[in-house]
Design an enzyme around this catalytic site. Structure first.
Site, PDB file in Angstrom:
ATOM      1  N   PRO A 255      63.709 -28.141 -45.539  1.00  0.00           N
ATOM      2  CA  PRO A 255      64.960 -28.375 -46.272  1.00  0.00           C
ATOM      3  C   PRO A 255      65.852 -29.409 -45.596  1.00  0.00           C
ATOM      4  CG  PRO A 255      64.967 -26.203 -45.222  1.00  0.00           C
ATOM      5  CD  PRO A 255      63.580 -26.725 -45.105  1.00  0.00           C
TER       6      PRO A 255
ATOM      7  N   TRP B 286      51.260 -30.980 -45.882  1.00  0.00           N
ATOM      8  CA  TRP B 286      52.501 -31.469 -45.271  1.00  0.00           C
ATOM      9  C   TRP B 286      53.656 -30.554 -45.670  1.00  0.00           C
ATOM     10  CZ3 TRP B 286      53.413 -34.387 -41.272  1.00  0.00           C
ATOM     11  CH2 TRP B 286      54.722 -34.805 -41.018  1.00  0.00           C
TER      12      TRP B 286
ATOM     13  N   ASP C 167      59.770 -23.803 -32.230  1.00  0.00           N
ATOM     14  CA  ASP C 167      59.580 -25.008 -33.040  1.00  0.00           C
ATOM     15  C   ASP C 167      59.354 -24.586 -34.490  1.00  0.00           C
ATOM     16  OD1 ASP C 167      59.561 -27.701 -33.512  1.00  0.00           O
ATOM     17  OD2 ASP C 167      57.870 -28.148 -32.212  1.00  0.00           O
TER      18      ASP C 167
ATOM     19  N   ASP D 219      53.575 -25.661 -35.974  1.00  0.00           N
ATOM     20  CA  ASP D 219      52.455 -25.899 -35.059  1.00  0.00           C
ATOM     21  C   ASP D 219      51.363 -26.533 -35.906  1.00  0.00           C
ATOM     22  OD1 ASP D 219      50.284 -25.805 -33.369  1.00  0.00           O
ATOM     23  OD2 ASP D 219      50.292 -23.618 -33.115  1.00  0.00           O
ATOM     24  N   ASP D 220      51.217 -27.839 -35.761  1.00  0.00           N
ATOM     25  CA  ASP D 220      50.270 -28.580 -36.593  1.00  0.00           C
ATOM     26  C   ASP D 220      49.009 -28.859 -35.761  1.00  0.00           C
ATOM     27  OD1 ASP D 220      48.950 -30.626 -38.065  1.00  0.00           O
ATOM     28  OD2 ASP D 220      50.793 -31.169 -39.068  1.00  0.00           O
TER      29      ASP D 220
ATOM     30  N   LYS E 210      49.971 -24.028 -38.961  1.00  0.00           N
ATOM     31  CA  LYS E 210      49.008 -24.513 -39.958  1.00  0.00           C
ATOM     32  C   LYS E 210      47.626 -24.018 -39.585  1.00  0.00           C
ATOM     33  CE  LYS E 210      51.397 -28.716 -41.291  1.00  0.00           C
ATOM     34  NZ  LYS E 210      51.300 -30.152 -41.563  1.00  0.00           N
TER      35      LYS E 210
ATOM     36  N   THR F 179      52.117 -30.953 -29.468  1.00  0.00           N
ATOM     37  CA  THR F 179      53.503 -30.873 -28.982  1.00  0.00           C
ATOM     38  C   THR F 179      53.702 -29.615 -28.146  1.00  0.00           C
ATOM     39  OG1 THR F 179      54.248 -32.088 -30.932  1.00  0.00           O
ATOM     40  CG2 THR F 179      55.917 -30.821 -29.735  1.00  0.00           C
TER      41      THR F 179
HETATM   42  O1  LIG Z   1      51.598 -29.605 -33.648  1.00  0.00           O
HETATM   43  P1  LIG Z   1      51.908 -31.067 -33.625  1.00  0.00           P
HETATM   44  O2  LIG Z   1      50.879 -31.894 -34.333  1.00  0.00           O
HETATM   45  O3  LIG Z   1      52.178 -31.563 -32.245  1.00  0.00           O
HETATM   46  O4  LIG Z   1      53.210 -31.286 -34.504  1.00  0.00           O
HETATM   47  C1  LIG Z   1      54.336 -30.477 -34.425  1.00  0.00           C
HETATM   48  C2  LIG Z   1      55.542 -31.270 -34.037  1.00  0.00           C
HETATM   49  O5  LIG Z   1      55.717 -32.346 -34.951  1.00  0.00           O
HETATM   50  C3  LIG Z   1      57.075 -32.396 -35.358  1.00  0.00           C
HETATM   51  O6  LIG Z   1      57.846 -33.119 -34.460  1.00  0.00           O
HETATM   52  P2  LIG Z   1      58.040 -34.701 -34.552  1.00  0.00           P
HETATM   53  O7  LIG Z   1      57.157 -35.357 -33.532  1.00  0.00           O
HETATM   54  O8  LIG Z   1      57.875 -35.140 -35.962  1.00  0.00           O
HETATM   55  O9  LIG Z   1      59.536 -34.853 -34.067  1.00  0.00           O
HETATM   56  P3  LIG Z   1      60.865 -34.366 -34.834  1.00  0.00           P
HETATM   57  O10 LIG Z   1      60.898 -32.853 -34.776  1.00  0.00           O
HETATM   58  O11 LIG Z   1      61.965 -34.977 -34.059  1.00  0.00           O
HETATM   59  O12 LIG Z   1      60.741 -34.882 -36.234  1.00  0.00           O
HETATM   60  C4  LIG Z   1      57.498 -30.958 -35.325  1.00  0.00           C
HETATM   61  O13 LIG Z   1      58.906 -30.838 -35.202  1.00  0.00           O
HETATM   62  C5  LIG Z   1      56.770 -30.404 -34.131  1.00  0.00           C
HETATM   63  O14 LIG Z   1      57.532 -30.510 -32.952  1.00  0.00           O
HETATM   64  N1  LIG Z   2      58.192 -32.177 -41.556  1.00  0.00           N
HETATM   65  C1  LIG Z   2      56.995 -31.977 -40.978  1.00  0.00           C
HETATM   66  N2  LIG Z   2      56.806 -32.346 -39.707  1.00  0.00           N
HETATM   67  C2  LIG Z   2      55.586 -32.115 -39.178  1.00  0.00           C
HETATM   68  N3  LIG Z   2      55.119 -32.387 -37.951  1.00  0.00           N
HETATM   69  C3  LIG Z   2      53.838 -31.989 -37.913  1.00  0.00           C
HETATM   70  N4  LIG Z   2      53.450 -31.482 -39.084  1.00  0.00           N
HETATM   71  C4  LIG Z   2      54.537 -31.538 -39.886  1.00  0.00           C
HETATM   72  C5  LIG Z   2      54.758 -31.157 -41.242  1.00  0.00           C
HETATM   73  O1  LIG Z   2      53.879 -30.644 -41.961  1.00  0.00           O
HETATM   74  N5  LIG Z   2      56.007 -31.407 -41.740  1.00  0.00           N
END
Ligand SMILES: O=P(O)(O)OC[C@H]1O[C@H](OP(=O)(O)OP(=O)(O)O)[C@H](O)[C@@H]1O
Ligand SMILES: Nc1nc2[nH]cnc2c(=O)[nH]1
Length: 214
Positions: free
Chosen positions: A193, A189, A117, A120-121, A163, A125
């Site tokens: 790109p 945030w 991925d 990792d926020d 993060k 996920t």
């Molecule tokens: O660590 P977390 O707080 O769980 O966030 C991380 C997830 O958030 C975003 O996905 P998003 O749900 O925005 O889907 P996307 O990739 O389709 O935009 C990113 O692509 C990671 O998969």
């Molecule tokens: N684009 C984007 N997606 C996220 N999903 C969780 N955190 C983030 C971030 O910092 N940027």
């Protein structure tokens, strides 16, 4: 103007993945035979990672895609220009592997799986992805008449950016042994790109300034 977002460029991602493969000795210490990209953000990193792993062993590792979604746009149009999106409360599965059902094409048993991925926020996920994957592995072991864990399937995680923040959920110790973050950022945030819909050259310039200001 550099604001509270961190702008990320394609080159930074490419170079970080190159660095991480060498740093963690991926392909040696952990040699995956299946990449699982969490879409949409994990797709491009997984494809780049595959090239660096191929350069080590000369073989292309298959990439499977899963769709998981936690973040949502605050208002129509937000997110387009890197405006932080709001985390939802739970992860939604929008697409999954074709490995679990009776029409299963590929076995998960005995594999070394690397989940990929871009960020990792909160970690929600990744925790969800690992839990769901483990359910599938258990199910396949059961069907093969194996005891739980007998297949020795290993799961690792590769993220382009982790993060540095308290996480909402934790990964189990075994998975953390194979947790490979290519880079670490403060809790800001990340504006990737592929999120850019204006001038990618300007975005790339801003990415240089973003990181020099850290
Ligand atoms: O660590 P977390 O707080 O769980 O966030 C991380 C997830 O958030 C975003 O996905 P998003 O749900 O925005 O889907 P996307 O990739 O389709 O935009 C990113 O692509 C990671 O998969
Ligand atoms: N684009 C984007 N997606 C996220 N999903 C969780 N955190 C983030 C971030 O910092 N940027």
């Amino acid at each position: 103007m550099v604001d509270n977002k961190l702008y990320i460029s394609y080159n930074q991602i490419h170079q970080l993945i190159d660095y991480a493969v060498k740093h963690y000795k991926l392909g040696d210490n952990f040699d995956p035979d299946l990449l699982i990209a969490i879409g949409g953000g994990g797709f491009i990193p997984a494809r780049i990672l595959r090239s660096f792993l191929k350069a080590k062993h000369g073989r292309n590792i298959p990439i499977q895609a899963i769709g998981l979604s936690l973040y949502e746009e605050l208002l129509p149009g937000q997110g387009i220009e890197g405006i932080p999106e709001a985390p939802g409360t739970q992860v939604t599965k929008t697409q999954w592997l074709n490995f679990g059902g009776s029409d299963s094409l590929v076995s998960l048993l005995g594999r070394k799986i690397l989940i990929v991925d871009e960020v990792d926020d909160s970690r929600k996920t990744l925790v969800y992805a690992v839990a769901e994957l483990k359910k599938d592995i258990l199910e396949q072991e059961k069907r093969a008449g194996m005891a739980p864990g007998e297949s020795n399937t290993e799961i690792g995680i590769f993220v382009v950016y982790n993060k540095d923040k308290p996480k909402a959920e934790a990964l189990d110790d075994e998975t953390m042994k194979h947790y490979y973050p290519a880079g670490t950022t403060p809790d800001r945030w990340l504006f990737f790109p592929w999120d850019c819909t204006t001038d990618i050259n300007v975005h790339t310039e801003l990415s240089k300034r973003s990181f020099s200001s850290l």
